[in-house]
Design a protein around this motif. Sequence first.
Motif, PDB file in Angstrom:
ATOM      1  N   MET B  32      -8.598   3.599  -0.012  1.00  0.00           N
ATOM      2  CA  MET B  32      -7.472   2.949  -0.691  1.00  0.00           C
ATOM      3  C   MET B  32      -7.657   1.434  -0.689  1.00  0.00           C
ATOM      4  O   MET B  32      -6.726   0.689  -0.981  1.00  0.00           O
ATOM      5  CB  MET B  32      -6.154   3.305   0.008  1.00  0.00           C
ATOM      6  CG  MET B  32      -5.754   4.750  -0.109  1.00  0.00           C
ATOM      7  SD  MET B  32      -5.151   5.215  -1.756  1.00  0.00           S
ATOM      8  CE  MET B  32      -3.463   4.608  -1.694  1.00  0.00           C
ATOM      9  N   ILE B  88      -5.499   5.873   5.735  1.00  0.00           N
ATOM     10  CA  ILE B  88      -4.516   4.967   6.327  1.00  0.00           C
ATOM     11  C   ILE B  88      -5.160   3.609   6.635  1.00  0.00           C
ATOM     12  O   ILE B  88      -4.583   2.553   6.358  1.00  0.00           O
ATOM     13  CB  ILE B  88      -3.931   5.582   7.625  1.00  0.00           C
ATOM     14  CG1 ILE B  88      -3.246   6.907   7.318  1.00  0.00           C
ATOM     15  CG2 ILE B  88      -2.961   4.621   8.286  1.00  0.00           C
ATOM     16  CD1 ILE B  88      -2.077   6.822   6.380  1.00  0.00           C
ATOM     17  N   THR B  90      -7.781   2.133   5.255  1.00  0.00           N
ATOM     18  CA  THR B  90      -8.084   1.342   4.064  1.00  0.00           C
ATOM     19  C   THR B  90      -6.802   0.895   3.360  1.00  0.00           C
ATOM     20  O   THR B  90      -6.739  -0.190   2.788  1.00  0.00           O
ATOM     21  CB  THR B  90      -8.963   2.140   3.088  1.00  0.00           C
ATOM     22  OG1 THR B  90      -8.389   3.427   2.885  1.00  0.00           O
ATOM     23  CG2 THR B  90     -10.370   2.301   3.628  1.00  0.00           C
ATOM     24  N   LEU B  91      -5.774   1.758   3.439  1.00  0.00           N
ATOM     25  CA  LEU B  91      -4.469   1.379   2.879  1.00  0.00           C
ATOM     26  C   LEU B  91      -3.934   0.138   3.592  1.00  0.00           C
ATOM     27  O   LEU B  91      -3.442  -0.806   2.960  1.00  0.00           O
ATOM     28  CB  LEU B  91      -3.497   2.556   3.052  1.00  0.00           C
ATOM     29  CG  LEU B  91      -2.130   2.456   2.403  1.00  0.00           C
ATOM     30  CD1 LEU B  91      -2.302   2.402   0.897  1.00  0.00           C
ATOM     31  CD2 LEU B  91      -1.283   3.646   2.780  1.00  0.00           C
ATOM     32  N   GLY B  94      -5.746  -2.867   2.364  1.00  0.00           N
ATOM     33  CA  GLY B  94      -5.278  -3.267   1.037  1.00  0.00           C
ATOM     34  C   GLY B  94      -3.963  -4.024   1.106  1.00  0.00           C
ATOM     35  O   GLY B  94      -3.774  -5.052   0.444  1.00  0.00           O
ATOM     36  N   GLU B  95      -3.041  -3.516   1.931  1.00  0.00           N
ATOM     37  CA  GLU B  95      -1.748  -4.182   2.072  1.00  0.00           C
ATOM     38  C   GLU B  95      -1.904  -5.543   2.749  1.00  0.00           C
ATOM     39  O   GLU B  95      -1.219  -6.509   2.405  1.00  0.00           O
ATOM     40  CB  GLU B  95      -0.792  -3.290   2.876  1.00  0.00           C
ATOM     41  CG  GLU B  95      -0.184  -2.181   2.041  1.00  0.00           C
ATOM     42  CD  GLU B  95       0.628  -2.721   0.862  1.00  0.00           C
ATOM     43  OE1 GLU B  95       1.754  -3.187   1.078  1.00  0.00           O
ATOM     44  OE2 GLU B  95       0.116  -2.704  -0.270  1.00  0.00           O
ATOM     45  N   ARG B  98      -2.963  -7.914   0.145  1.00  0.00           N
ATOM     46  CA  ARG B  98      -1.860  -8.253  -0.745  1.00  0.00           C
ATOM     47  C   ARG B  98      -0.919  -9.260  -0.070  1.00  0.00           C
ATOM     48  O   ARG B  98      -0.521 -10.261  -0.672  1.00  0.00           O
ATOM     49  CB  ARG B  98      -1.079  -6.988  -1.106  1.00  0.00           C
ATOM     50  CG  ARG B  98       0.000  -7.196  -2.160  1.00  0.00           C
ATOM     51  CD  ARG B  98       0.724  -5.901  -2.480  1.00  0.00           C
ATOM     52  NE  ARG B  98       1.527  -5.408  -1.374  1.00  0.00           N
ATOM     53  CZ  ARG B  98       2.716  -5.916  -1.022  1.00  0.00           C
ATOM     54  NH1 ARG B  98       3.210  -6.931  -1.686  1.00  0.00           N
ATOM     55  NH2 ARG B  98       3.378  -5.415   0.002  1.00  0.00           N
ATOM     56  N   GLY B 218      -0.966  -3.673  -5.462  1.00  0.00           N
ATOM     57  CA  GLY B 218      -0.388  -2.831  -4.414  1.00  0.00           C
ATOM     58  C   GLY B 218      -0.960  -1.431  -4.391  1.00  0.00           C
ATOM     59  O   GLY B 218      -2.045  -1.153  -4.928  1.00  0.00           O
ATOM     60  N   ILE B 219      -0.183  -0.547  -3.775  1.00  0.00           N
ATOM     61  CA  ILE B 219      -0.619   0.834  -3.579  1.00  0.00           C
ATOM     62  C   ILE B 219      -0.825   1.537  -4.915  1.00  0.00           C
ATOM     63  O   ILE B 219      -1.707   2.376  -5.061  1.00  0.00           O
ATOM     64  CB  ILE B 219       0.419   1.583  -2.721  1.00  0.00           C
ATOM     65  CG1 ILE B 219       0.446   0.977  -1.324  1.00  0.00           C
ATOM     66  CG2 ILE B 219       0.115   3.065  -2.637  1.00  0.00           C
ATOM     67  CD1 ILE B 219       1.535   1.523  -0.445  1.00  0.00           C
ATOM     68  N   LEU B 220       0.000   1.178  -5.925  1.00  0.00           N
ATOM     69  CA  LEU B 220      -0.125   1.840  -7.223  1.00  0.00           C
ATOM     70  C   LEU B 220      -1.518   1.628  -7.807  1.00  0.00           C
ATOM     71  O   LEU B 220      -2.160   2.564  -8.287  1.00  0.00           O
ATOM     72  CB  LEU B 220       0.943   1.305  -8.185  1.00  0.00           C
ATOM     73  CG  LEU B 220       0.950   2.019  -9.539  1.00  0.00           C
ATOM     74  CD1 LEU B 220       1.359   3.479  -9.381  1.00  0.00           C
ATOM     75  CD2 LEU B 220       1.879   1.319 -10.520  1.00  0.00           C
ATOM     76  N   ALA B 222      -4.243   0.855  -6.140  1.00  0.00           N
ATOM     77  CA  ALA B 222      -5.213   1.568  -5.291  1.00  0.00           C
ATOM     78  C   ALA B 222      -5.230   3.052  -5.638  1.00  0.00           C
ATOM     79  O   ALA B 222      -6.288   3.693  -5.635  1.00  0.00           O
ATOM     80  CB  ALA B 222      -4.855   1.372  -3.821  1.00  0.00           C
ATOM     81  N   THR B 223      -4.049   3.591  -5.966  1.00  0.00           N
ATOM     82  CA  THR B 223      -3.968   5.002  -6.337  1.00  0.00           C
ATOM     83  C   THR B 223      -4.640   5.242  -7.681  1.00  0.00           C
ATOM     84  O   THR B 223      -5.369   6.216  -7.865  1.00  0.00           O
ATOM     85  CB  THR B 223      -2.494   5.447  -6.407  1.00  0.00           C
ATOM     86  OG1 THR B 223      -1.839   4.990  -5.227  1.00  0.00           O
ATOM     87  CG2 THR B 223      -2.389   6.949  -6.510  1.00  0.00           C
TER      88      THR B 223
END
Lengths: 250, 301
Positions: B32, B88, B90-91, B94-95, B98, B218-220, B222-223
């Motif tokens: 992510m 988790i 990598t998420l 990413g955060e 950001r 954001g997460i969007l 990455a998704t």
Amino acid sequence: MALLELKSVSRHFGGVRAVDGLDLVIEPGQIFGLIGPNGSGKSTTVNLITGLFPLTSGSIVFQNEDLEKLPTHLRLQTGIARTFQNIRLFGQLTAWQNLWVAQNSPADWAKRGFFSRWLGGQSGVREEISQLLEFSGLAHRQDELAANLAFGEQRRLELARALATRPKLILLDEPAAGMNTEEIGQLRERILKIRAQGTTVLLVEHVMELVMGVTDRIAVLNFGQKIAEGTPVEVQADAAVRKAYLGGGE
Amino acid sequence: MDFYFGLAQIIGVHTLLGLSAYIVLLTGQVSMAQAGFFAVGAYAAGMLTVLAGWAILPALAASSLLGAAVACAVGFPALRVKGLMLVIATLAFGEAVRLFFFNFDYQVARGGVKLGPLGGEGFRQIRYFPENGWTTMQVMLFIWIFVVLVMAILWWLDRSRYGAVLRAVGEDELAAQSVGINLTAVKVSAMTIGGAIAGLGGGIYAHYTTHIEHASFGILLATFALAYPILGGLGSVFGTVVAAIFVQGFLVEGLRFLGDWRNLLFGALIVLAMNLRPKGFLDAPTLRWIRRVFGGKRGAA
């Protein structure tokens, strides 16, 4: 001089002594059998030699080199290859590609430069792979996905994949499991040919007709300990071995 | 016509983002972090052209290298964990990226105007393309040159021994180790290549939108990065571009006439697509069919 030496090797999982103070010496050119009832520590021994988990105590020496600090992929590069009890091929790669990715021996390093070793295409490496496919009777199946091969073919491909790493010592973990008599006969011929090409063999096996017919020397494990060692004839006559296999009071 | 050129720009940049996740997915790693590398590339390239006065090509080269360096540095610790733990980890990275840009101020006065990233307001006025008189079509072609180039390189890597090794690691790490493959080297190198592609994509993105802010990464996003290669299928790089066209061209833009109902249908159609094509749009039988139709005789890949 010994090719592989295990010196009082132990591996405990919690309270279970999967391998307990095991000493083994394998000479170059031998076909060495490792037998024992289920759960006696045979596969664990193979996993310890290839470094899948660390030793609880003891040491393993291969060609005068202590293997303890070497991770699995480097142990292979010193010349130790294996097959798995439950076949582990790369199912979505073709039979040919399964052998291609296994060419990681230092001899292959030297022969090809970085470019053709890692980034090169499929031309120029055909010959060795073809020979191995021929040896395994899989030449006509080379472009088939490994997952689509029949069970016996998968076993043969896994053996060929181990040979593609140009091992000095090959560890075969129950290669005859699930095979019929004719296939066992072919496997036996292959094992003898592998030895004739200069590769030492450690054969972990339940199928006695194969072990007794092909090995030079056998060690018998029970509850992680070696209970007997000798030629096939000596081992078959051993009282402790009979008791371990056939049961009987202590 | 400019509308379609603009759409093609979006699809191109999203394809790059998807390709950066594609190569990492081949090794079986679900990352992510790609949106994070994309953000690093976007801010770096923007600052180089706006504040340092670089030309676009060197700026993109630098953003790509920086993306690769960050991905390599993240790869070593992150790839020690697997599966959901890696998602988790990598998420979280990413955060963190950001939030870093949410707090990042670096403004310099240029001709009486203050330029550069300004925290939550983002980084405005990345006006390299308009200042140099590029038309929408030229920018679109510029983007697609990179998309085609990256696809060609990945396609070639896929057919090389390295590509087979990546897939071998993705299939069975234990078996791969046992035939002498160095898992760390393979996973980190794939992550590094993915980071270079994401950094490049981010650099391009910053310049065609002219305005970037932390909320876009954001997460969007990455998704989306993961959705393209998974929807498209991991059999070939072409799946990723097909999926980017499907999602950005059809689902996001093509359904706009539905108004508020679009978002509802968007989710439903993705679920439908994944049920109808569980192995991706371009799965193995489809790829074989394409090869047969277009006369590729060697079906070796």
